[in-house]
Design a protein around this motif. Structure first.
Motif, PDB file in Angstrom:
ATOM      1  N   TYR A   1     -68.236 -97.267  54.673  1.00 23.32           N
ATOM      2  CA  TYR A   1     -68.718 -96.337  55.670  1.00 23.32           C
ATOM      3  C   TYR A   1     -68.345 -96.904  57.088  1.00 23.32           C
ATOM      4  O   TYR A   1     -68.015 -97.914  57.376  1.00 23.32           O
ATOM      5  CB  TYR A   1     -70.092 -95.953  55.729  1.00 23.32           C
ATOM      6  CG  TYR A   1     -71.284 -97.224  56.209  1.00 23.32           C
ATOM      7  CD1 TYR A   1     -71.688 -97.191  57.310  1.00 23.32           C
ATOM      8  CD2 TYR A   1     -71.448 -98.162  55.501  1.00 23.32           C
ATOM      9  CE1 TYR A   1     -72.432 -98.280  57.912  1.00 23.32           C
ATOM     10  CE2 TYR A   1     -72.410 -99.245  55.813  1.00 23.32           C
ATOM     11  CZ  TYR A   1     -72.674 -99.393  57.099  1.00 23.32           C
ATOM     12  OH  TYR A   1     -73.588-100.290  57.823  1.00 23.32           O
TER      13      TYR A   1
ATOM     14  N   ASN B   1     -65.345 -84.299  49.897  1.00 20.72           N
ATOM     15  CA  ASN B   1     -66.460 -85.248  49.780  1.00 20.72           C
ATOM     16  C   ASN B   1     -66.736 -85.810  51.207  1.00 20.72           C
ATOM     17  O   ASN B   1     -67.742 -86.776  51.232  1.00 20.72           O
ATOM     18  CB  ASN B   1     -66.166 -86.272  48.912  1.00 20.72           C
ATOM     19  CG  ASN B   1     -66.104 -85.380  47.329  1.00 20.72           C
ATOM     20  OD1 ASN B   1     -66.762 -84.549  47.057  1.00 20.72           O
ATOM     21  ND2 ASN B   1     -65.709 -86.483  46.529  1.00 20.72           N
TER      22      ASN B   1
ATOM     23  N   SER C   1     -68.550 -86.880  54.365  1.00 23.44           N
ATOM     24  CA  SER C   1     -70.092 -86.371  54.607  1.00 23.44           C
ATOM     25  C   SER C   1     -70.321 -87.506  55.848  1.00 23.44           C
ATOM     26  O   SER C   1     -69.738 -88.323  56.293  1.00 23.44           O
ATOM     27  CB  SER C   1     -70.932 -87.276  53.601  1.00 23.44           C
ATOM     28  OG  SER C   1     -70.900 -86.378  52.281  1.00 23.44           O
TER      29      SER C   1
ATOM     30  N   THR D   1     -79.440 -89.008  55.187  1.00 22.97           N
ATOM     31  CA  THR D   1     -78.335 -88.729  54.384  1.00 22.97           C
ATOM     32  C   THR D   1     -78.417 -87.789  53.415  1.00 22.97           C
ATOM     33  O   THR D   1     -79.784 -87.593  52.999  1.00 22.97           O
ATOM     34  CB  THR D   1     -77.621 -90.088  53.519  1.00 22.97           C
ATOM     35  OG1 THR D   1     -76.557 -89.454  52.834  1.00 22.97           O
ATOM     36  CG2 THR D   1     -78.759 -90.644  52.788  1.00 22.97           C
TER      37      THR D   1
ATOM     38  N   GLN E   1     -76.778 -87.514  50.518  1.00 25.61           N
ATOM     39  CA  GLN E   1     -76.241 -88.128  49.341  1.00 25.61           C
ATOM     40  C   GLN E   1     -76.536 -89.330  49.022  1.00 25.61           C
ATOM     41  O   GLN E   1     -77.042 -90.021  49.784  1.00 25.61           O
ATOM     42  CB  GLN E   1     -74.601 -87.876  49.305  1.00 25.61           C
ATOM     43  CG  GLN E   1     -74.068 -86.654  49.635  1.00 25.61           C
ATOM     44  CD  GLN E   1     -74.180 -85.396  48.620  1.00 25.61           C
ATOM     45  OE1 GLN E   1     -74.320 -85.672  47.284  1.00 25.61           O
ATOM     46  NE2 GLN E   1     -74.085 -84.098  48.877  1.00 25.61           N
TER      47      GLN E   1
ATOM     48  N   VAL F   1     -76.256 -93.087  48.595  1.00 28.31           N
ATOM     49  CA  VAL F   1     -75.471 -94.234  49.004  1.00 28.31           C
ATOM     50  C   VAL F   1     -75.570 -95.540  48.598  1.00 28.31           C
ATOM     51  O   VAL F   1     -75.872 -96.548  49.425  1.00 28.31           O
ATOM     52  CB  VAL F   1     -75.320 -94.057  50.701  1.00 28.31           C
ATOM     53  CG1 VAL F   1     -74.572 -92.731  51.249  1.00 28.31           C
ATOM     54  CG2 VAL F   1     -76.824 -94.187  51.195  1.00 28.31           C
TER      55      VAL F   1
ATOM     56  N   THR G   1     -83.362 -89.075  52.319  1.00 27.97           N
ATOM     57  CA  THR G   1     -82.609 -87.955  51.883  1.00 27.97           C
ATOM     58  C   THR G   1     -82.961 -86.540  52.779  1.00 27.97           C
ATOM     59  O   THR G   1     -84.147 -86.205  52.616  1.00 27.97           O
ATOM     60  CB  THR G   1     -82.696 -87.680  50.292  1.00 27.97           C
ATOM     61  OG1 THR G   1     -82.234 -88.991  49.775  1.00 27.97           O
ATOM     62  CG2 THR G   1     -81.793 -86.649  49.879  1.00 27.97           C
TER      63      THR G   1
ATOM     64  N   TYR H   1     -68.872 -91.187  55.555  1.00 23.85           N
ATOM     65  CA  TYR H   1     -68.915 -91.723  54.598  1.00 23.85           C
ATOM     66  C   TYR H   1     -68.192 -90.851  53.309  1.00 23.85           C
ATOM     67  O   TYR H   1     -68.212 -89.719  53.824  1.00 23.85           O
ATOM     68  CB  TYR H   1     -70.143 -92.307  53.886  1.00 23.85           C
ATOM     69  CG  TYR H   1     -71.102 -91.612  53.598  1.00 23.85           C
ATOM     70  CD1 TYR H   1     -71.486 -91.060  52.427  1.00 23.85           C
ATOM     71  CD2 TYR H   1     -72.152 -90.938  54.666  1.00 23.85           C
ATOM     72  CE1 TYR H   1     -72.464 -90.156  52.067  1.00 23.85           C
ATOM     73  CE2 TYR H   1     -73.176 -90.091  54.569  1.00 23.85           C
ATOM     74  CZ  TYR H   1     -73.392 -89.865  53.194  1.00 23.85           C
ATOM     75  OH  TYR H   1     -74.167 -88.959  53.067  1.00 23.85           O
TER      76      TYR H   1
ATOM     77  N   SER I   1     -68.812 -89.326  49.990  1.00 21.16           N
ATOM     78  CA  SER I   1     -69.621 -89.068  48.892  1.00 21.16           C
ATOM     79  C   SER I   1     -69.066 -88.802  47.450  1.00 21.16           C
ATOM     80  O   SER I   1     -68.126 -87.963  47.393  1.00 21.16           O
ATOM     81  CB  SER I   1     -70.764 -87.800  49.135  1.00 21.16           C
ATOM     82  OG  SER I   1     -70.169 -86.529  49.427  1.00 21.16           O
TER      83      SER I   1
ATOM     84  N   SER J   1     -70.243 -89.082  43.115  1.00 18.98           N
ATOM     85  CA  SER J   1     -71.382 -89.138  42.347  1.00 18.98           C
ATOM     86  C   SER J   1     -70.961 -90.271  41.595  1.00 18.98           C
ATOM     87  O   SER J   1     -71.977 -90.871  40.724  1.00 18.98           O
ATOM     88  CB  SER J   1     -71.711 -87.988  41.527  1.00 18.98           C
ATOM     89  OG  SER J   1     -70.422 -87.376  40.805  1.00 18.98           O
TER      90      SER J   1
END
Length: 730
Positions: free
Chosen positions: A471, A499, A501, A521, A523, A525, A537, A570, A572, A574
């Motif tokens: 990041y 993705n 973010s 955030t 997502q 991390v 979140t 950053y 993101s 999954s």
């Protein structure tokens, strides 16, 4: 003859005399040419400017003592439009060395004179307010009144703004003969200057007496400066009166280039001295010794154009700053618009950031804003953000805080603090990733006014290459906001590709110097969450602008102070949390925009006054008929609350709804169509519409005043106050 032999004789007095001669020759030549090539009169010549007549609102100076004495400025049509709308947050200057910036460019009152916004998207701008303590608006007119765009923008950053009172040349000598004729006249004119500053909302005066005086006039000059200081301080606590190093206590026009026995008398009766810029290396330290415990009130001048200034000015202005800093006195940068006026390559924004980067590297970042919440910015050049925000805002109405994309404001809010001096605007910025891999990432960070914004204004754009398990963060705000027991609410908008973010890192400090960091955030991390004390979140909602996502969250930090906000970039993914071998991660394309940021206490509500609580009026209504049945309209619209109270607004958006009646297939049936149009923005409770085109089928005009709260929320148009006007029949 060797030109170097002339150097001892080429001083400022010589240059002034030479400029006088050249001005006289130029004026005489122009008059001679005009008398031979132009008729004695022409019906096509525009009428002379009459400030009492309605016209597009502008800022302008006062040029004669008669106009100053008569207070005619307050009878001007333009006066109410020139009142600043943003009070300064702090009344006192910090007890440390300070940086003063004196704006002198092309005679003043250029793009910045258009109070309701200009049309030049490339207008001059300053966006390094986090380095500045005092801003002086300068021109060569007798009384230079700062345009409200500069006052509003500077005040939002805690920077004081001064006007200029100047006498020079033969005209200035004649002015001083009247001004200093008696003790009473000196006091009266000082009171007139105080009245102007108080009513227009700026913070004081720079006094520049660049004429030779009779020694018998010095006592009344002293009375003028002393009385101005006293009346300003009593009327406006925290105001400033500064003396320019010019005429001496003996009446000679002899620039001392230091504080000494020939000008200290004036220094002692006001708030400081702006020392002429042709000083030598030892003069700052000598001046500090003379000033004693008031050494920070000595502002050593630096002419950015380099006219005999120490170090040569221009790209070497930091040479003079280094000497001033070591002597622990203050600095006064004169004409930083040199970068703009001389078209320094490769472009203005790049050159401006590079030049101010040298200033920051030499002088350091000293101001630290403290203020109440809410805090809001849409990254416009002129924002209502109440902090030392460190990037950029733009759009050219120099004053509007959250400028819609229609004009280009003249002042910018954000400037990346950490290593920003190394980064040219729009250039590649190398930053170390705070991750397990510690690889270099390439991200371009720039202020973007061309991409469609979330709510008007601009964006902070991040684009380039970023590895998936890393990041990047950069500071965008520095301030001091003491928090209560109520949670604080954060809202920010993001638009991104793939993705990519953007989150926010918040830094809090306690009275015990404990530091807590929290990451907001949208997502998970997991790969770098351990770098923060808290991870929160956010809730995601679709924004009203296409492609934008609104992130919201709250955090409770009772007794802590919010000191910094960083943008965190950053990728993101999954599956990233399941990736064990970080060394296999490959760089990904990254592109994201940060569109706005709002910080407020959880119980804050804008509480808009209802439409019926406003009194809206239209004056100076002028209809002009066209040959095709159309019309043009000029009108001044003003609004006040019926109870006489003031509503603290960010700005007012002005909309127009045109209604027209159209006959259908059946002659007895008439339908009504409605057309909505955005007109502009107002910083004060009035707006002038000039030469508005009204189609021939229009039946009525409805001017809607949309109130904008300081937290960035706006009243709905249906609930906003308005003024309705029937279209005049042919």
């Amino acid at each position: 003859m060797n030109p170097r032999h002339l150097e001892p004789y080429i001083n400022r007095q010589f240059l002034i005399k030479l400029r006088n001669i050249l001005r006289l020759i130029s004026k005489t030549t122009q008059n001679l040419i005009m008398s031979q090539t132009q008729p004695s009169s022409s019906s096509s010549d525009p009428p002379p400017f009459d400030p009492k007549q309605p016209s597009v609102p502008i800022s302008y100076p006062i040029k004669t003592l008669q106009d100053l004495q008569s207070r005619s400025y307050f009878d001007s049509f333009h006066y109410p439009f020139n009142i600043s709308s943003v009070p300064i947050s702090s009344s006192r200057l910090p007890d440390r060395r300070r940086l003063l910036v004196c704006h002198d460019m092309a005679g003043g009152y250029s793009d910045d004179k258009w109070v309701q916004g200009g049309t030049n998207p490339d207008a001059y701008a300053i966006w390094h307010w986090h380095l500045i303590d005092v801003f002086v608006y300068f021109s060569h007119s007798l009384v230079t009144l700062p345009p409200p765009c500069w006052i509003n923008t500077a005040h939002r950053h805690g920077v004081k703004v001064l006007g200029t009172f100047i006498t020079e040349w033969d005209e200035g000598k004649a002015t001083c003969d009247v001004l200093l004729s008696t003790k009473e006249s000196a006091q009266m004119y000082a009171e007139r200057l105080t009245e102007l500053a108080v009513h227009l909302g700026f913070d004081g005066w720079l006094i520049n007496m660049e004429v030779k005086l009779n020694p018998k006039q010095i006592p009344n000059l002293k009375e003028f400066v002393d009385h101005l200081s006293l009346t300003m301080h009593s009327s406006l606590p925290g105001s400033l009166v500064l003396w320019y190093d010019s005429v001496t206590i003996g009446g000679e026009l002899n620039w001392q280039d230091q504080l000494n026995e020939y000008n200290k008398l004036f220094f002692d009766i006001c708030d400081g001295i702006f020392v002429n810029y042709t000083w030598t290396e030892s003069y700052p330290k000598l001046s500090a010794a003379v000033a004693g415990d008031r050494k920070f009130d000595v502002y050593m001048g630096i002419d950015v154009f380099g006219r005999n200034t120490y170090g040569g000015g221009q790209w070497n202005a930091n040479v003079a700053l280094d000497v001033i800093r070591k002597s622990e006195v203050s600095a006064a940068i004169f004409a930083p618009g040199w970068v703009y006026e001389t078209k320094q390559p490769p472009d203005f924004e790049t050159a401006q950031n590079s030049w101010w980067g040298l200033v920051e590297k030499s002088w350091g970042v000293l101001p630290n804003y403290t203020g109440p919440l809410p805090l809001h910015t849409n990254f416009d050049q002129v924002n209502n953000c109440k902090a030392i925000l460190l990037f950029i805002e733009d759009s050219s109405h120099l004053s509007n805080v959250s400028y819609l994309c229609y004009f280009r404001d003249v002042v910018i809010i954000f400037q990346l603090m950490e290593t920003m001096y190394q980064m040219l605007h729009g250039a590649t910025f190398l930053a170390k990733a705070f991750s397990h891999s510690f690889r270099l990432l390439i991200l371009e960070i720039l202020f973007n006014l061309k991409e469609a914004s979330y709510s008007g204004g601009g964006n902070i754009t991040f684009k380039g290459s970023l590895e998936k398990q890393t990041y990047f963060e950069t500071k965008i705000l520095q301030g001091e906001f003491l928090l209560s027991e109520l949670p604080i609410h954060f809202t920010y908008s993001v638009k991104s590709n793939g993705n990519s973010s953007v989150g926010l890192k918040l830094v809090f400090t306690s009275n015990g110097d404990e530091t807590v960091s929290a990451l907001l955030t949208s997502q998970e991390v997991n790969n770098f969450s351990s770098k923060f004390d808290k991870v929160i979140t956010t809730r995601e909602n679709k924004g009203f602008s296409s492609g934008w996502v609104i992130n919201e969250s709250e955090i409770e930090m009772n007794g802590y102070t919010l000191t910094e906000i960083h943008a965190v970039c950053y990728i993101s993914d999954s599956s990233s949390s399941d990736c064990k071998d970080f060394t296999l991660a490959s760089p990904s394309d990254y592109y994201a925009l940060l569109g706005h940021l709002t910080v407020k206490s959880s119980d804050y509500k804008p509480d808009f006054p209802i439409s019926s609580s406003w009194l809206v009026d239209g004056k100076f209504i002028k209809w002009t008929s066209g040959s095709d049945g159309s019309k043009t309209l000029s009108i001044k619209i003003s609004w006040t609350l019926k109870d006489g109270k003031n509503y603290l607004s960010l700005k007012y958006n002005i909309y127009l709804v045109k209604s027209s009646k159209e006959a259908g297939d059946n002659p007895s049936t008439i339908s009504e169509s409605v057309q909505e149009e955005y007109l502009g923005v107002a910083q004060v409770n009035c707006f002038y519409v000039s030469d508005l085109e009204v189609p021939s089928d229009s039946s009525s005009l409805k001017f809607i005043i949309q109130v904008c709260s300081v937290d960035g929320t706006v009243q709905t148009l249906d609930e906003s106050p308005y003024y309705e006007l029937e279209v005049e029949s042919p």
